[in-house]
Design a protein around this motif. Sequence first.
Motif, mmCIF file in Angstrom:
data_model
loop_
_atom_site.group_PDB
_atom_site.id
_atom_site.type_symbol
_atom_site.label_atom_id
_atom_site.label_comp_id
_atom_site.label_asym_id
_atom_site.label_seq_id
_atom_site.Cartn_x
_atom_site.Cartn_y
_atom_site.Cartn_z
ATOM 1 N N ILE A 115 44.147 46.003 96.802
ATOM 2 C CA ILE A 115 44.516 44.772 96.098
ATOM 3 C C ILE A 115 46.025 44.740 95.899
ATOM 4 N N TYR A 116 46.631 43.661 96.375
ATOM 5 C CA TYR A 116 48.089 43.490 96.281
ATOM 6 C C TYR A 116 48.382 42.007 96.116
ATOM 7 N N LEU A 117 49.037 41.653 95.030
ATOM 8 C CA LEU A 117 49.247 40.242 94.707
ATOM 9 C C LEU A 117 50.462 39.659 95.417
ATOM 10 N N SER A 118 50.458 39.779 96.735
ATOM 11 C CA SER A 118 51.385 39.036 97.571
ATOM 12 C C SER A 118 50.540 38.148 98.467
ATOM 13 N N LEU B 108 42.598 42.405 99.389
ATOM 14 C CA LEU B 108 42.564 41.212 98.549
ATOM 15 C C LEU B 108 43.990 40.825 98.221
ATOM 16 N N ALA B 109 44.361 39.589 98.548
ATOM 17 C CA ALA B 109 45.739 39.139 98.396
ATOM 18 C C ALA B 109 45.767 37.767 97.732
ATOM 19 N N ARG B 110 46.950 37.214 97.650
ATOM 20 C CA ARG B 110 47.184 35.943 96.974
ATOM 21 C C ARG B 110 47.120 34.803 97.980
ATOM 22 N N GLY B 111 46.410 33.746 97.633
ATOM 23 C CA GLY B 111 46.299 32.592 98.504
ATOM 24 C C GLY B 111 47.593 31.810 98.606
ATOM 25 N N LYS B 112 47.767 31.162 99.739
ATOM 26 C CA LYS B 112 48.955 30.349 99.964
ATOM 27 C C LYS B 112 48.615 29.219 100.918
ATOM 28 N N GLU B 113 49.129 28.042 100.599
ATOM 29 C CA GLU B 113 48.925 26.888 101.471
ATOM 30 C C GLU B 113 49.433 27.200 102.871
ATOM 31 N N GLY B 114 48.576 26.939 103.854
ATOM 32 C CA GLY B 114 48.969 27.180 105.239
ATOM 33 C C GLY B 114 48.529 28.524 105.797
ATOM 34 N N ARG C 36 42.413 36.133 101.116
ATOM 35 C CA ARG C 36 43.427 35.556 100.228
ATOM 36 C C ARG C 36 42.742 34.687 99.188
ATOM 37 N N VAL C 37 42.872 35.086 97.939
ATOM 38 C CA VAL C 37 42.195 34.399 96.842
ATOM 39 C C VAL C 37 43.046 33.221 96.385
ATOM 40 N N ARG C 38 42.520 32.019 96.547
ATOM 41 C CA ARG C 38 43.241 30.816 96.144
ATOM 42 C C ARG C 38 42.966 30.527 94.674
ATOM 43 N N SER C 39 44.031 30.428 93.895
ATOM 44 C CA SER C 39 43.904 30.142 92.468
ATOM 45 C C SER C 39 45.239 29.667 91.934
ATOM 46 N N GLU C 40 45.198 28.802 90.943
ATOM 47 C CA GLU C 40 46.440 28.345 90.307
ATOM 48 C C GLU C 40 47.192 29.507 89.679
ATOM 49 N N PHE C 41 46.452 30.518 89.209
ATOM 50 C CA PHE C 41 47.085 31.681 88.588
ATOM 51 C C PHE C 41 48.013 32.399 89.564
ATOM 52 N N MET C 42 47.681 32.346 90.850
ATOM 53 C CA MET C 42 48.435 33.084 91.841
ATOM 54 C C MET C 42 49.742 32.399 92.220
ATOM 55 N N ALA D 163 50.643 45.683 87.306
ATOM 56 C CA ALA D 163 50.029 44.527 86.636
ATOM 57 C C ALA D 163 48.520 44.470 86.855
ATOM 58 N N LEU D 164 48.016 45.172 87.877
ATOM 59 C CA LEU D 164 46.576 45.160 88.167
ATOM 60 C C LEU D 164 45.802 46.194 87.356
ATOM 61 N N LEU D 165 46.512 47.129 86.744
ATOM 62 C CA LEU D 165 45.836 48.247 86.088
ATOM 63 C C LEU D 165 44.882 47.850 84.961
ATOM 64 N N PRO D 166 45.208 46.820 84.148
ATOM 65 C CA PRO D 166 44.266 46.453 83.079
ATOM 66 C C PRO D 166 42.924 45.937 83.591
ATOM 67 N N LEU D 167 42.825 45.658 84.885
ATOM 68 C CA LEU D 167 41.582 45.152 85.448
ATOM 69 C C LEU D 167 40.614 46.272 85.819
ATOM 70 N N ILE D 168 41.051 47.513 85.687
ATOM 71 C CA ILE D 168 40.204 48.647 86.069
ATOM 72 C C ILE D 168 38.841 48.615 85.370
ATOM 73 N N PRO D 169 38.760 48.402 84.045
ATOM 74 C CA PRO D 169 37.438 48.378 83.395
ATOM 75 C C PRO D 169 36.512 47.307 83.972
#
Length: 388
Positions: free
Chosen positions: A7-10, A37-43, A58-64, A107-113
């Motif tokens: 998982i990498y949020l790029s 698992l990555a960050r969604g992007k138009e195109g 690529r996960v599409r979300s407004e958060f990303m 930033a992903l570490l709190p998601l471990i639980p």
Amino acid sequence: MKKAIHIYLSTFENESRILKQTKSIIDHKIVDQVIVLARGKEGLPEFENISPGRSVVRVRSEFMKDKIPLRGFGKITLLLKMMDSVLKFYKIIKKEKPLFINLHQVALLPLIPIFKLASRKSKFIYDAHELETETNGLAGNRKNIYKKIESKFIKSFVQVFVVSPSIEKWYRDKYGIKNIATVMNCPIYKSSIKNNLFREEFGISNESRIYLYQGALFKGRGIEILLDAFAEINDPKYTLICMGYGEFESEIKEYAKKYKNIFFKTAVSPDVVLNFTSSADVGISMIENVCLSYYYCLPNKLFEYLMAEIPCIVSDMPEMRNYINKYNTGVVCKGTDKQSLINSILEMDNFDYQRFQQEVEKCKVVFSWETQEKVMINEYRNLLLNHA
């Protein structure tokens, strides 16, 4: 089937380190399938096959999105969108039940639980691309929060990978962890690939020595020092090419208009970058000591210069200095000012190129991905033995 999820949020377009890591664990049969698992992007496609056994979702979300409103109801909206993204990650992990989950950002570490709820038997691996809580630009409350997050979750990982020995020592001393190893971000080995692309493109004479900076054109990378030094020299015998992208692009172009020994080259594809690198005579990595992560860094550009068989000028910081002094791969610049860099540029006139060429092949093997991956694969195999 053994699976791993990274998982990498790029937007995951040219993430060379993760591409190399995921290929290695497939090739060495650590796992049979890898999903990034990555960050969604138009195109960009939501799902993309990289190679047999490897894919990107690529996960599409407004958060990303890069900019998130943080005022008024924006905070509530942000929370909901974060939950939406986490839920999508959760569903994929629950479906795939991976043996390994690799997290590449603090930033992903709190998601471990939450991820543990989705797949209780998954083993978590932390791949710190730099000294994550001491990076350039990280300050104030955000830095304090990141430090608390890392401190709280660091012992949840069965393995931690870092990119330099000094950073490994910092993590060991800071958190008292033992399951940590340095896997430097080195390029895949390539035999000699000498080219003359820069001279052909810019009409640079054979008498000129080409000094190359390649990479991100941002603050903290010594770009301003480089431009001032070569403008001061103002002699076509000493030519600077800046190849990359970033905030200093327009400034470099302005210098290029004024000075005949300064050129700008747009960033090129990772597939051909070493062809251009090998067209230079000297590489430059003037990382500034603006944060602890930079102070302890071993930039992958150093190893790209080496793989292209050109020496380099580097900042006087522990890991880079040791790399130069131990392997005779260039010159250490003694200061961070214009005159110090000019002195180092002139010092290259007396550099022992013959000795460098005699030893470069041995060094290329040491600092190739093929050598570095052995460390990583050994740690994975130990984890598999413990899992059996």
